[in-house]
Scaffold this active site. Structure first.
Site, PDB file in Angstrom:
ATOM      1  N   PRO A 278       0.996  -1.281   0.036  1.00 34.36           N
ATOM      2  CA  PRO A 278       0.063   0.083  -0.026  1.00 34.36           C
ATOM      3  C   PRO A 278       0.887   1.343  -0.097  1.00 34.36           C
ATOM      4  CG  PRO A 278       0.214  -0.878   2.241  1.00 34.36           C
ATOM      5  CD  PRO A 278       0.803  -1.866   1.416  1.00 34.36           C
ATOM      6  N   TYR A 320      -5.533  13.451 -13.976  1.00 39.61           N
ATOM      7  CA  TYR A 320      -6.632  12.561 -13.669  1.00 39.61           C
ATOM      8  C   TYR A 320      -8.090  12.984 -13.436  1.00 39.61           C
ATOM      9  CZ  TYR A 320      -2.168  10.153 -11.917  1.00 39.61           C
ATOM     10  OH  TYR A 320      -1.079   9.716 -11.818  1.00 39.61           O
ATOM     11  N   CYS A 346       0.280  28.399 -17.189  1.00 40.56           N
ATOM     12  CA  CYS A 346      -0.059  28.832 -18.547  1.00 40.56           C
ATOM     13  C   CYS A 346      -0.796  27.655 -19.193  1.00 40.56           C
ATOM     14  CB  CYS A 346       0.531  29.592 -19.372  1.00 40.56           C
ATOM     15  SG  CYS A 346       1.254  31.253 -18.470  1.00 40.56           S
TER      16      CYS A 346
END
Ligand code: LLP
Length: 417
Positions: A278, A320, A346
């Site tokens: 994990p 994402y 930008c």
């Protein structure tokens, strides 16, 4: 609004991390700044260990989620082993005092130099992802007079619903090899005096909320483990990878109790030890990104809250479309505003939140971007020649600057002008 993580709570209107008020940290150290709670990291490790107790896994913290040396040392102190994916991560865990035998090494593109460094460190096992890698590992082990502990990473062809960029367990993905190919590679490995077959590995993806894909993947690992056992190639470890999903907004986190029951019932009477890797689940909720509002601007269609943190500091929303809760560091009780929270870079993709109802902020005020302890700083960059943010670790009533903000001078260090 979902409740804040326990490491962070309001006291007298100020957001606090453990016993430290967050707003004064901005005055002391500037913004944007990552702030982590030591207690929250330790507690999430201990809670996970407790919930997994019935399978007694070796928990290898996935270093890529947050690789700061202090956090790695903390992980070592609480008893974690490590999952690495590069020579850089190997150097970090060794610097943090980890023993080589507590390290597993995944990744499709390990280089010769990286393999040699990991052999020299005597890592527990290489999770080998291709035939070419197996050949290189064997050759380098022989040349260095080492016996390389290894597993083959299988691609279990299991679908897990998550963002397509972080799903890894199907054959359209670059990771691992099929069961059939794995068995052939294991036979070669078992016959080699330079390799020591130790495990079977997989990793099906990240931010997975359902238990079933993990159990399906485990069935595949067991299938391979048992096939090897029947050919007198016994393995000790089944490495199920990481990917435990957490709550960013309103997700129901992975039910680790249910996972444990599923794993335990399958492993009963089998001679394997589980490895789990994990990352996010151990550190995400323990961190926030503190940022200051620069401007609030409106056009005919939208409101924009321009803050001093952008996609170079926290890439997840841009990459994402990830959701991170955003809260004021000082409560003010003003009405809500629907706005895009955007950074100074930008690009239109440079946002931290889109169409978000937030307590109407004013220029100069501080916002906390929550659940940013995993894949936050580690994915930061210097894009737009922006120095990387500072990092602070809070423990009780103490806040320690564990990485100063990068300087403008450092941005150009090493460049030949
Ligand atoms: N083991 C392996 C072999 C991995 O590739 C990963 C993550 C993990 C363990 C840990 O997964 P976790 O428990 O943290 O889900 N940047 C993305 C996440 C990429 C994960 C890549 N591999 C994000 O920000 O969501």
């Amino acid at each position: 609004m979902p409740p804040l993580m326990p490491a962070f709570a309001y006291q007298s209107g100020q957001l606090c991390c453990e016993g430290v008020a967050v707003p004064p940290l901005a005055a002391r150290f500037g913004t944007p700044t990552y702030i982590y709670s030591r207690a929250a990291i330790r507690e999430s490790f201990e809670r996970l260990k407790r919930r997994l107790a019935d399978v007694h896994p070796l928990v290898c913290y996935s270093v890529k989620a947050n690789s700061h040396l202090r956090i790695l040392s903390l992980m070592r102190e609480v008893g974690a082993a490590f999952d690495i994916v590069s020579g850089g991560e190997l150097a970090r865990v060794l610097r943090a005092g980890a023993r080589g035998e507590s390290v597993v090494y995944s990744g499709v593109g390990k280089t010769r130099t990286e393999i040699e460094a990991a052999l020299a460190a005597g890592i527990l096992m290489f999770n080998v992802e291709s035939e070419g890698e197996l050949e290189l590992l064997e050759a380098r082990a022989r040349a260095l007079g080492k016996k390389a502990g290894m597993a083959i990473r299988i691609n279990p062809h299991v679908r897990a619903s998550t963002h397509p960029y972080v799903a890894t367990g199907q054959t359209i993905h670059k990771f691992g090899v099929t069961k059939r190919d794995a068995l052939a590679l294991y036979r070669r490995a078992a016959a080699s005096p330079d390799l020591r077959v130790r495990g079977v590995a997989c990793h099906i993806g990240s931010q997975i909320l359902e238990v079933e894909p993990f159990l399906k993947a485990l069935d595949e690992l067991i299938f391979v483990g048992e096939a090897l056992r029947s050919q007198d190639i016994p393995v000790e470890f089944l490495d199920l990878g990481g990917g435990f999903g957490i709550r960013y907004k309103d997700e129901i986190p992975l039910d680790v109790g249910k996972l444990t029951r599923g794993l335990a019932s399958r492993l009963k009477a089998l001679p394997y030890r589980m490895i789990l890797e994990p990352g996010r689940a151990l550190v995400a909720e323990a961190g926030l990104l503190l940022t200051r509002v620069l401007y609030v601007k409106r056009n005919r269609r939208k409101n924009f809250v321009v803050v001093d943190a952008g996609m170079n500091d926290l890439l997840r929303p841009a990459l994402y479309g990830s959701y991170h809760q955003i809260v004021p560091a000082e409560r003010h009780g003003r009405i809500k505003l629907r706005a895009d929270v955007v950074g100074p870079l930008c690009e239109t993709g440079d946002f931290l939140a889109r169409d978000r109802e937030i307590s109407c902020p004013r220029p100069g005020e501080l916002l906390a971007v929550m659940t940013a302890g995993a894949y936050g700083y580690v994915q930061s960059s210097n894009y737009n020649s922006r120095p990387r943010p500072a990092e602070i670790l809070v423990s009780g009533a103490r806040a320690t600057l564990i990485r100063p903000r990068e300087s403008i001078e450092a941005l150009m260090a090493g460049e030949v002008g």
